[in-house]
Scaffold this motif. Structure first.
Motif, PDB file in Angstrom:
ATOM      1  N   GLN A 123       7.289  -1.477   2.631  1.00  0.00           N
ATOM      2  CA  GLN A 123       8.125  -2.406   3.426  1.00  0.00           C
ATOM      3  C   GLN A 123       8.407  -3.712   2.694  1.00  0.00           C
ATOM      4  N   ALA A 124       7.388  -4.229   1.992  1.00  0.00           N
ATOM      5  CA  ALA A 124       7.534  -5.548   1.371  1.00  0.00           C
ATOM      6  C   ALA A 124       7.898  -5.411  -0.114  1.00  0.00           C
TER       7      ALA A 124
ATOM      8  N   ALA B 109       3.025 -12.845  10.785  1.00  0.00           N
ATOM      9  CA  ALA B 109       4.432 -12.421  10.760  1.00  0.00           C
ATOM     10  C   ALA B 109       4.588 -11.059  10.095  1.00  0.00           C
TER      11      ALA B 109
ATOM     12  N   LEU C  18       4.864 -15.726   1.866  1.00  0.00           N
ATOM     13  CA  LEU C  18       4.672 -16.692   2.966  1.00  0.00           C
ATOM     14  C   LEU C  18       3.220 -17.060   3.222  1.00  0.00           C
TER      15      LEU C  18
ATOM     16  N   GLY D 210       0.721 -10.415   3.628  1.00  0.00           N
ATOM     17  CA  GLY D 210      -0.460  -9.981   2.882  1.00  0.00           C
ATOM     18  C   GLY D 210      -0.198  -8.775   1.993  1.00  0.00           C
TER      19      GLY D 210
ATOM     20  N   TYR E 120      11.173  -5.220   9.422  1.00  0.00           N
ATOM     21  CA  TYR E 120      10.825  -5.336   7.999  1.00  0.00           C
ATOM     22  C   TYR E 120      11.459  -6.576   7.354  1.00  0.00           C
ATOM     23  N   GLY E 121      11.756  -7.601   8.127  1.00  0.00           N
ATOM     24  CA  GLY E 121      12.333  -8.801   7.521  1.00  0.00           C
ATOM     25  C   GLY E 121      13.733  -8.573   6.981  1.00  0.00           C
TER      26      GLY E 121
ATOM     27  N   ARG F 275       7.286 -11.440   2.247  1.00  0.00           N
ATOM     28  CA  ARG F 275       6.001 -10.767   2.059  1.00  0.00           C
ATOM     29  C   ARG F 275       4.890 -11.610   2.664  1.00  0.00           C
TER      30      ARG F 275
ATOM     31  N   PHE G   6       0.832  -1.211   0.000  1.00  0.00           N
ATOM     32  CA  PHE G   6       0.000   0.000   0.000  1.00  0.00           C
ATOM     33  C   PHE G   6       0.869   1.264   0.000  1.00  0.00           C
TER      34      PHE G   6
ATOM     35  N   TYR H  45      -0.338   4.938  -0.786  1.00  0.00           N
ATOM     36  CA  TYR H  45      -0.963   5.850   0.188  1.00  0.00           C
ATOM     37  C   TYR H  45      -0.232   7.176   0.230  1.00  0.00           C
TER      38      TYR H  45
ATOM     39  N   ASN I 285      -5.461   2.760   9.992  1.00  0.00           N
ATOM     40  CA  ASN I 285      -5.255   3.324   8.658  1.00  0.00           C
ATOM     41  C   ASN I 285      -6.436   3.120   7.723  1.00  0.00           C
TER      42      ASN I 285
ATOM     43  N   ILE J  32      10.815 -15.060   9.492  1.00  0.00           N
ATOM     44  CA  ILE J  32      10.048 -15.662  10.594  1.00  0.00           C
ATOM     45  C   ILE J  32       9.287 -16.871  10.047  1.00  0.00           C
TER      46      ILE J  32
ATOM     47  N   GLY K  71       6.201  -5.778  10.354  1.00  0.00           N
ATOM     48  CA  GLY K  71       5.936  -4.488   9.719  1.00  0.00           C
ATOM     49  C   GLY K  71       5.013  -3.571  10.501  1.00  0.00           C
ATOM     50  N   GLY K  72       4.276  -4.114  11.455  1.00  0.00           N
ATOM     51  CA  GLY K  72       3.270  -3.310  12.150  1.00  0.00           C
ATOM     52  C   GLY K  72       3.730  -2.841  13.517  1.00  0.00           C
TER      53      GLY K  72
ATOM     54  N   GLY L 240      16.143 -11.697   8.997  1.00  0.00           N
ATOM     55  CA  GLY L 240      15.717 -13.072   9.229  1.00  0.00           C
ATOM     56  C   GLY L 240      14.294 -13.288   8.750  1.00  0.00           C
TER      57      GLY L 240
ATOM     58  N   ALA M 248      -4.094  -9.258   6.504  1.00  0.00           N
ATOM     59  CA  ALA M 248      -2.698  -9.198   6.972  1.00  0.00           C
ATOM     60  C   ALA M 248      -2.310 -10.521   7.630  1.00  0.00           C
TER      61      ALA M 248
HETATM   62  P1  FAD Z   1       3.406  -7.247   4.574  1.00  0.00           P
HETATM   63  O1  FAD Z   1       2.969  -5.893   4.127  1.00  0.00           O
HETATM   64  O2  FAD Z   1       3.379  -8.337   3.591  1.00  0.00           O
HETATM   65  O3  FAD Z   1       4.864  -7.144   5.196  1.00  0.00           O
HETATM   66  C1  FAD Z   1       5.172  -6.217   6.202  1.00  0.00           C
HETATM   67  C2  FAD Z   1       6.671  -6.316   6.504  1.00  0.00           C
HETATM   68  O4  FAD Z   1       6.943  -7.556   7.119  1.00  0.00           O
HETATM   69  C3  FAD Z   1       7.552  -6.271   5.257  1.00  0.00           C
HETATM   70  O5  FAD Z   1       8.733  -5.571   5.540  1.00  0.00           O
HETATM   71  C4  FAD Z   1       7.869  -7.733   4.988  1.00  0.00           C
HETATM   72  O6  FAD Z   1       9.104  -7.856   4.314  1.00  0.00           O
HETATM   73  C5  FAD Z   1       7.919  -8.294   6.397  1.00  0.00           C
HETATM   74  N1  FAD Z   1       7.557  -9.709   6.509  1.00  0.00           N
HETATM   75  C6  FAD Z   1       6.404 -10.314   6.103  1.00  0.00           C
HETATM   76  N2  FAD Z   1       6.420 -11.612   6.434  1.00  0.00           N
HETATM   77  C7  FAD Z   1       7.610 -11.855   7.057  1.00  0.00           C
HETATM   78  C8  FAD Z   1       8.232 -13.020   7.616  1.00  0.00           C
HETATM   79  N3  FAD Z   1       7.620 -14.199   7.627  1.00  0.00           N
HETATM   80  N4  FAD Z   1       9.461 -12.878   8.162  1.00  0.00           N
HETATM   81  C9  FAD Z   1      10.101 -11.689   8.174  1.00  0.00           C
HETATM   82  N5  FAD Z   1       9.558 -10.568   7.667  1.00  0.00           N
HETATM   83  C10 FAD Z   1       8.325 -10.638   7.119  1.00  0.00           C
HETATM   84  N6  FAD Z   1      -0.452  -1.604  10.951  1.00  0.00           N
HETATM   85  C11 FAD Z   1      -0.595  -1.698  12.288  1.00  0.00           C
HETATM   86  O7  FAD Z   1       0.379  -1.970  12.995  1.00  0.00           O
HETATM   87  N7  FAD Z   1      -1.828  -1.497  12.878  1.00  0.00           N
HETATM   88  C12 FAD Z   1      -2.934  -1.216  12.157  1.00  0.00           C
HETATM   89  O8  FAD Z   1      -4.020  -1.114  12.705  1.00  0.00           O
HETATM   90  C13 FAD Z   1      -2.793  -1.075  10.738  1.00  0.00           C
HETATM   91  N8  FAD Z   1      -3.865  -0.740   9.969  1.00  0.00           N
HETATM   92  C14 FAD Z   1      -3.698  -0.646   8.608  1.00  0.00           C
HETATM   93  C15 FAD Z   1      -4.806  -0.300   7.793  1.00  0.00           C
HETATM   94  C16 FAD Z   1      -4.659  -0.207   6.420  1.00  0.00           C
HETATM   95  C17 FAD Z   1      -5.866   0.137   5.589  1.00  0.00           C
HETATM   96  C18 FAD Z   1      -3.400  -0.449   5.820  1.00  0.00           C
HETATM   97  C19 FAD Z   1      -3.209  -0.372   4.332  1.00  0.00           C
HETATM   98  C20 FAD Z   1      -2.304  -0.777   6.606  1.00  0.00           C
HETATM   99  C21 FAD Z   1      -2.441  -0.885   8.001  1.00  0.00           C
HETATM  100  N9  FAD Z   1      -1.362  -1.235   8.823  1.00  0.00           N
HETATM  101  C22 FAD Z   1      -1.507  -1.311  10.172  1.00  0.00           C
HETATM  102  C23 FAD Z   1      -0.106  -1.644   8.210  1.00  0.00           C
HETATM  103  C24 FAD Z   1      -0.141  -3.176   7.840  1.00  0.00           C
HETATM  104  O9  FAD Z   1      -1.375  -3.571   7.386  1.00  0.00           O
HETATM  105  C25 FAD Z   1       0.143  -4.027   9.028  1.00  0.00           C
HETATM  106  O10 FAD Z   1       1.378  -3.753   9.534  1.00  0.00           O
HETATM  107  C26 FAD Z   1       0.023  -5.511   8.670  1.00  0.00           C
HETATM  108  O11 FAD Z   1      -0.027  -6.234   9.826  1.00  0.00           O
HETATM  109  C27 FAD Z   1       1.110  -6.024   7.774  1.00  0.00           C
HETATM  110  O12 FAD Z   1       0.875  -7.408   7.517  1.00  0.00           O
HETATM  111  P2  FAD Z   1       1.102  -8.033   6.080  1.00  0.00           P
HETATM  112  O13 FAD Z   1       0.960  -9.509   6.189  1.00  0.00           O
HETATM  113  O14 FAD Z   1       0.283  -7.374   5.061  1.00  0.00           O
HETATM  114  O15 FAD Z   1       2.632  -7.672   5.897  1.00  0.00           O
END
Ligand code: FAD
Length: 466
Positions: free
Chosen positions: A84-85, A146, A96, A77, A199-200, A75, A30, A33, A320, A205, A151-152, A203, A143
């Motif tokens: 980040q991803a 991991a 993953l 979701g 941000y991975g 990556r 995303f 944004y 967000n 996870i 990332g969160g 390592g 999401a």
């Molecule tokens: P991805 O976007 O796929 O990856 C996030 C990071 O984690 C990347 O750097 C990726 O390389 C790394 N990663 C993924 N899997 C692994 C793994 N197995 N090992 C190591 N690294 C890994 N964030 C919040 O904290 N709270 C919120 O309430 C929130 N609300 C959101 C609302 C919206 C509409 C949007 C667009 C984003 C929001 N976010 C929020 C940000 C994001 O959605 C969250 O951080 C979410 O949990 C990321 O999960 P994901 O699986 O999509 O991760």
């Protein structure tokens, strides 16, 4: 240029995708944004998507990538919103999503694979024993566990439990290193800070153990106020009522609710600000009593509507998702992430609301921070230029409100603007060639970077996509 034909052969038996359109789709998140990240990252793409099903397949993939010197960006979701991803040096995106099983559920904890969607995890733990994650991102429907950890930061439930960096909110992680012979490490307690929100970059996870809390059929409530600061004061006072069990408390200023919460519009009043809440069912009577005392106008309760079909959950109005709803109506909107350190957080919010008027529209999230209730903010910004956005950031910081800049793809610039020595030291140990998610940790790429210079970091690898 790495020999991807050869790499594919060596990954025989593991799902690999190289169709350019599909690869590009899985190379984005995303990032759009932010108008600034959109311009910088639009052309970023990987060369291959590799989708392991087991830890053993992750190890094999990393081993092959290491031998060929190919970058690997994990990556989940793909819902992160700072790129980040996104693979800034191309190479492999390690998807993953296929590692999505729950392994064990116990009283108070769950052990799961990294790619499980957090809402699915909650569904299974609730069905198993009436438990759920302590908190989840508002993107819980898409999401991964991991991805949230890497990332969160926190989310729905952080009002009670704090954030991911709080000791005890993650119990254990299994992490695979990026070396000639990848190692599997088990991290717990303080060691978790090495990879949580990294941000991975140091390592992959492959297993997560998380604490659980009792699950409830949370009631969504929206309370209106004609004056935004009355809404903020109500929210602040409510979070100090020890007996009322809350999962979400978000004051959101007019005109956001009426203009952008289209599905809730029939219940909303034009010009009103709101407090969006999630309340445990047994806390509804005291909540209503307190809202009446504080002259709140209860506009919506999910336990009183005939059907919730087509109506988003309260948490999908918050975090967000507030920004997402605004962007759907007005694509020129952007946002910031602000901290309002207490104990005078309410005064700080009031001051900034006065300074910016309609240019920066307030949206707060109340959270527990180091044991005390505070608020952070995701205000909407009516974007004009990058220079003005920088000025808005500076004015916040001059008023004692640090900004976590969501218009930067590096860990440092999006965070505390300083090197995280723990994460950097761990990267030296786990990723000696710097192949994991390149370009996201400035301290690795450019240890002399001066965060006080006011300059933005531009990862040299990105130039090949420009
Ligand atoms: P991805 O976007 O796929 O990856 C996030 C990071 O984690 C990347 O750097 C990726 O390389 C790394 N990663 C993924 N899997 C692994 C793994 N197995 N090992 C190591 N690294 C890994 N964030 C919040 O904290 N709270 C919120 O309430 C929130 N609300 C959101 C609302 C919206 C509409 C949007 C667009 C984003 C929001 N976010 C929020 C940000 C994001 O959605 C969250 O951080 C979410 O949990 C990321 O999960 P994901 O699986 O999509 O991760």
């Amino acid at each position: 240029m790495p020999d991807y034909q050869q790499i594919r052969q060596e990954l025989e038996g593991i799902a690999v995708e190289d169709n350019p359109a599909l690869v590009k789709q899985k190379s984005r998140d995303f990032y759009w944004y932010s108008p600034i990240l959109k311009a910088q990252l639009d052309n970023v793409t990987a060369d291959l998507i590799v989708s392991p099903k087991t830890e053993e397949e992750v190890i094999r993939t990393l081993k092959v990538a290491y031998a060929h010197g190919v970058p690997v960006t994990p990556r989940g979701g793909g819902t992160g919103n700072y790129g980040q991803a996104m693979p800034l040096s191309g190479g492999i995106v390690l998807n993953l999503l296929n590692m999505n099983r729950i392994k064990e559920i116990h009283p108070g904890r769950v052990i799961a694979e990294p790619g499980i969607i957090t809402a699915e995890l909650d569904r299974q733990t609730k069905a198993h024993s009436g438990q759920e994650l302590r908190f989840h991102p508002s993107t819980t429907g898409t999401a991964t566990l991991a991805g949230f950890i890497a990332g969160g930061s926190g989310g729905v439930g952080s009002i009670t439990w704090g954030g991911l960096r709080d000791l005890g909110n993650i119990l254990r992680l299994r992490v695979v290193t990026m070396e000639a012979e990848p190692r599997v490490l088990e991290l717990s307690a303080w060691d978790l800070q090495k990879v949580s929100h990294a941000y991975g970059t140091n390592g992959i996870i492959t297993e997560v153990e998380m604490p659980l809390a009792p699950a409830y059929d949370w009631v969504d409530v929206v309370i209106g106020y004609d004056d935004y600061m009355d809404a903020v004061r109500f929210a602040d006072a409510l979070t100090h009522r020890n007996g009322i069990l809350l999962k979400e408390v978000a004051p959101i200023s007019a005109p956001i609710p009426y203009e952008y919460f289209t599905r809730h519009k029939p219940w909303l009043k034009e010009g009103q600000s709101v407090v969006v809440l999630m309340v445990a069912p047994h806390s509804m009577a005291p909540l209503v009593a307190y809202a009446e005392k504080m002259k709140g106008d209860i506009r919506f309760r999910s336990d009183k509507v005939e059907s919730m079909k087509g109506i988003p959950h309260a948490y999908e109005l918050a975090w967000n998702h507030t920004t997402l709803r605004a962007l759907k109506v007005d694509p020129s909107i952007t946002y910031l992430q602000v901290q309002y350190p207490g104990p005078d957080h309410v005064e700080k919010v009031g001051k900034l609301v006065k300074i910016f008027g309609d240019e920066v529209i307030s949206h707060l999230e109340f959270i527990k921070f180091d044991g005390a209730i505070q608020c952070s903010g995701l205000p909407l910004v009516r974007y004009t230029t990058e220079e003005r956005l920088e000025e808005i950031i500076r004015i916040h910081e001059d008023n004692g409100c640090p900004i976590f800049n969501p218009h930067r793809y590096t860990l440092e610039e999006g965070g505390m603007k300083q090197t995280d020595t723990v994460q950097l030291a761990f990267k030296k140990e786990t990723d000696p060639k710097g192949l994991l998610n390149p370009g996201k940790m400035i301290a690795w790429d450019n240890p002399d970077f001066d965060f006080k210079s006011g300059k933005n970091y531009l990862f040299p690898g990105l130039q090949s996509f420009m």
